[in-house]
Design a protein around this motif. Sequence first.
Motif, PDB file in Angstrom:
ATOM      1  N   GLY A   1     -96.388  25.509  83.429  1.00  0.00           N
ATOM      2  CA  GLY A   1     -95.530  25.917  84.531  1.00  0.00           C
ATOM      3  C   GLY A   1     -94.062  25.784  84.218  1.00  0.00           C
ATOM      4  N   GLY A   2     -93.265  26.607  84.887  1.00  0.00           N
ATOM      5  CA  GLY A   2     -91.805  26.530  84.790  1.00  0.00           C
ATOM      6  C   GLY A   2     -91.238  26.470  86.191  1.00  0.00           C
ATOM      7  N   ILE A   3     -90.583  25.381  86.529  1.00  0.00           N
ATOM      8  CA  ILE A   3     -90.118  25.156  87.898  1.00  0.00           C
ATOM      9  C   ILE A   3     -88.763  25.812  88.107  1.00  0.00           C
ATOM     10  CG2 ILE A   3     -89.540  23.422  89.650  1.00  0.00           C
ATOM     11  CD1 ILE A   3     -91.346  21.463  88.178  1.00  0.00           C
ATOM     12  N   MET A   4     -88.710  26.778  89.019  1.00  0.00           N
ATOM     13  CA  MET A   4     -87.461  27.451  89.347  1.00  0.00           C
ATOM     14  C   MET A   4     -86.920  26.870  90.655  1.00  0.00           C
ATOM     15  SD  MET A   4     -87.362  29.191  86.697  1.00  0.00           S
ATOM     16  CE  MET A   4     -85.749  29.850  87.040  1.00  0.00           C
ATOM     17  N   ALA A   5     -86.556  25.619  90.588  1.00  0.00           N
ATOM     18  CA  ALA A   5     -86.047  24.896  91.760  1.00  0.00           C
ATOM     19  C   ALA A   5     -85.442  23.591  91.271  1.00  0.00           C
ATOM     20  CB  ALA A   5     -87.166  24.619  92.760  1.00  0.00           C
ATOM     21  N   VAL A   6     -84.613  22.994  92.104  1.00  0.00           N
ATOM     22  CA  VAL A   6     -84.122  21.636  91.882  1.00  0.00           C
ATOM     23  C   VAL A   6     -84.839  20.735  92.886  1.00  0.00           C
ATOM     24  CG1 VAL A   6     -81.901  22.329  90.926  1.00  0.00           C
ATOM     25  CG2 VAL A   6     -82.149  22.082  93.409  1.00  0.00           C
ATOM     26  N   PRO A   7     -84.878  19.419  92.643  1.00  0.00           N
ATOM     27  CA  PRO A   7     -85.676  18.538  93.501  1.00  0.00           C
ATOM     28  C   PRO A   7     -85.469  18.703  95.008  1.00  0.00           C
ATOM     29  CG  PRO A   7     -85.026  17.344  91.551  1.00  0.00           C
ATOM     30  CD  PRO A   7     -84.336  18.680  91.475  1.00  0.00           C
TER      31      PRO A   7
ATOM     32  N   ALA B   1     -95.028  31.371  81.210  1.00  0.00           N
ATOM     33  CA  ALA B   1     -94.294  30.659  82.264  1.00  0.00           C
ATOM     34  C   ALA B   1     -93.009  30.068  81.698  1.00  0.00           C
ATOM     35  CB  ALA B   1     -95.159  29.567  82.879  1.00  0.00           C
ATOM     36  N   ALA B   2     -93.109  29.410  80.548  1.00  0.00           N
ATOM     37  CA  ALA B   2     -91.916  28.840  79.912  1.00  0.00           C
ATOM     38  C   ALA B   2     -90.945  29.933  79.504  1.00  0.00           C
ATOM     39  CB  ALA B   2     -92.317  28.002  78.692  1.00  0.00           C
ATOM     40  N   LEU B   3     -91.476  31.066  79.046  1.00  0.00           N
ATOM     41  CA  LEU B   3     -90.603  32.171  78.639  1.00  0.00           C
ATOM     42  C   LEU B   3     -89.810  32.700  79.832  1.00  0.00           C
ATOM     43  CD1 LEU B   3     -89.672  34.099  76.414  1.00  0.00           C
ATOM     44  CD2 LEU B   3     -91.630  35.565  76.987  1.00  0.00           C
TER      45      LEU B   3
ATOM     46  N   LEU C   1     -95.982  20.778  83.993  1.00  0.00           N
ATOM     47  CA  LEU C   1     -94.727  21.241  84.604  1.00  0.00           C
ATOM     48  C   LEU C   1     -93.507  20.662  83.887  1.00  0.00           C
ATOM     49  CD1 LEU C   1     -95.570  21.099  88.430  1.00  0.00           C
ATOM     50  CD2 LEU C   1     -95.868  22.958  86.792  1.00  0.00           C
ATOM     51  N   THR C   2     -93.721  20.173  82.680  1.00  0.00           N
ATOM     52  CA  THR C   2     -92.626  19.651  81.861  1.00  0.00           C
ATOM     53  C   THR C   2     -91.886  20.819  81.210  1.00  0.00           C
ATOM     54  OG1 THR C   2     -93.953  17.685  81.397  1.00  0.00           O
ATOM     55  CG2 THR C   2     -92.069  18.114  79.942  1.00  0.00           C
ATOM     56  N   THR C   3     -90.576  20.827  81.312  1.00  0.00           N
ATOM     57  CA  THR C   3     -89.783  21.917  80.731  1.00  0.00           C
ATOM     58  C   THR C   3     -89.932  21.938  79.219  1.00  0.00           C
ATOM     59  OG1 THR C   3     -88.184  21.767  82.532  1.00  0.00           O
ATOM     60  CG2 THR C   3     -87.482  22.911  80.533  1.00  0.00           C
ATOM     61  N   GLY C   4     -90.267  23.108  78.672  1.00  0.00           N
ATOM     62  CA  GLY C   4     -90.423  23.237  77.236  1.00  0.00           C
ATOM     63  C   GLY C   4     -90.268  24.680  76.816  1.00  0.00           C
TER      64      GLY C   4
ATOM     65  N   LEU D   1     -90.449  14.047  80.562  1.00  0.00           N
ATOM     66  CA  LEU D   1     -89.126  14.344  80.015  1.00  0.00           C
ATOM     67  C   LEU D   1     -89.141  15.551  79.095  1.00  0.00           C
ATOM     68  CD1 LEU D   1     -86.149  13.553  79.575  1.00  0.00           C
ATOM     69  CD2 LEU D   1     -86.934  12.031  77.731  1.00  0.00           C
ATOM     70  N   ASP D   2     -90.109  15.593  78.173  1.00  0.00           N
ATOM     71  CA  ASP D   2     -90.129  16.658  77.179  1.00  0.00           C
ATOM     72  C   ASP D   2     -91.525  16.770  76.578  1.00  0.00           C
ATOM     73  OD1 ASP D   2     -90.290  14.414  75.510  1.00  0.00           O
ATOM     74  OD2 ASP D   2     -88.190  14.542  74.888  1.00  0.00           O
ATOM     75  N   ASP D   3     -91.666  17.706  75.640  1.00  0.00           N
ATOM     76  CA  ASP D   3     -92.961  17.962  75.018  1.00  0.00           C
ATOM     77  C   ASP D   3     -93.486  16.740  74.279  1.00  0.00           C
ATOM     78  OD1 ASP D   3     -95.034  20.007  74.208  1.00  0.00           O
ATOM     79  OD2 ASP D   3     -94.309  19.432  72.219  1.00  0.00           O
ATOM     80  N   ALA D   4     -92.601  15.999  73.629  1.00  0.00           N
ATOM     81  CA  ALA D   4     -93.030  14.787  72.920  1.00  0.00           C
ATOM     82  C   ALA D   4     -93.609  13.761  73.893  1.00  0.00           C
ATOM     83  CB  ALA D   4     -91.852  14.186  72.157  1.00  0.00           C
ATOM     84  N   SER D   5     -93.021  13.655  75.076  1.00  0.00           N
ATOM     85  CA  SER D   5     -93.533  12.732  76.083  1.00  0.00           C
ATOM     86  C   SER D   5     -94.931  13.133  76.531  1.00  0.00           C
ATOM     87  CB  SER D   5     -92.603  12.690  77.302  1.00  0.00           C
ATOM     88  OG  SER D   5     -91.296  12.314  76.940  1.00  0.00           O
TER      89      SER D   5
END
Length: 299
Positions: free
Chosen positions: A124-130, A174-176, A99-102, A77-81
């Motif tokens: 990683g930063g995913i540039m796609a939807v499922p 990647a996140a940037l 591959l968690t968005t942050g 879900l997030d960085d805390a997770s």
Amino acid sequence: MDHDTSSRSSRTPVTLLGLGDMGTALAHAWLAAGHPLTVWNRTPAKAGALVREGARTAPTPAAAIASATGPVVLCLLDDASVTEVLDGAGLGGKDLVNLTTGTPEQARDLARRSEARGARFLDGGIMAVPPMIGRPETGGYVFYSGDRELFERHRETLEAPAGARFTGTDPGHAALHDVALLSAMTGMFAGIAHAFALVDDEKDLDRTAFAALLTDWLRAMAGSAQGMAAQLESGDYTEGVVSNLAMMAAGNDTLLAAAADQSVDPRLLTPYMDLMRRRVTQGHGAEGLAGTVGLLRGV
């Protein structure tokens, strides 16, 4: 789908932590490509369909990581997770792919902490939807940054769900790239919403036909990004300018008047219009839009 055991034995095993919509899509893609897959999810029932396709489950994140002989992919879900899931797990010698968005800084901090515990790290930063995952014809891809050798070692595995683009050894890049592209997308959506608001009260206007015009126009204007990049690189913000900032700032008055006539709130546009006007009053009316980048950065 091929579940042949001999086929799977020749592929790099993948350990995946997190089975939300994106994690589940990634899991299906790796299974379809013949990779042995171990999964963990906070709600174990979500792994049922994947188990029927050949995945195995781990009872805890620590157990999943301990058994990993290939990349350990985090899609949470997030960085805390991520911090919670990795807490107490033995990371020595493991290959972590987050591959968690942050944010870029979260990626850099996670890289430092993971490497201090003996792991190799890629963000990683995913540039796609499922629905785009596992379907190369859709053009989805993932930005990666961090350990280049690790990226090259697992490149074929990482490319099974979507294309892979390495953005540099800085773990935050990647996140940037991800956040920068998503920010541009958000601004585009704001413009689209404003455009539809302008025409929304026109009963005889074909919105489908209007959408086609809007799409063509935005596609044509997207090329201006290359011109802005060239200006930012050279430092000459007048280079190649066709419509200068003074002209565009003056034209904004017409856009605002039209919004008032159509009873449309202009709040999605006015912050950028204010930047344009401010740059003109600073004496830069002959420039293009590149100068507004510095204003956003406070320089």
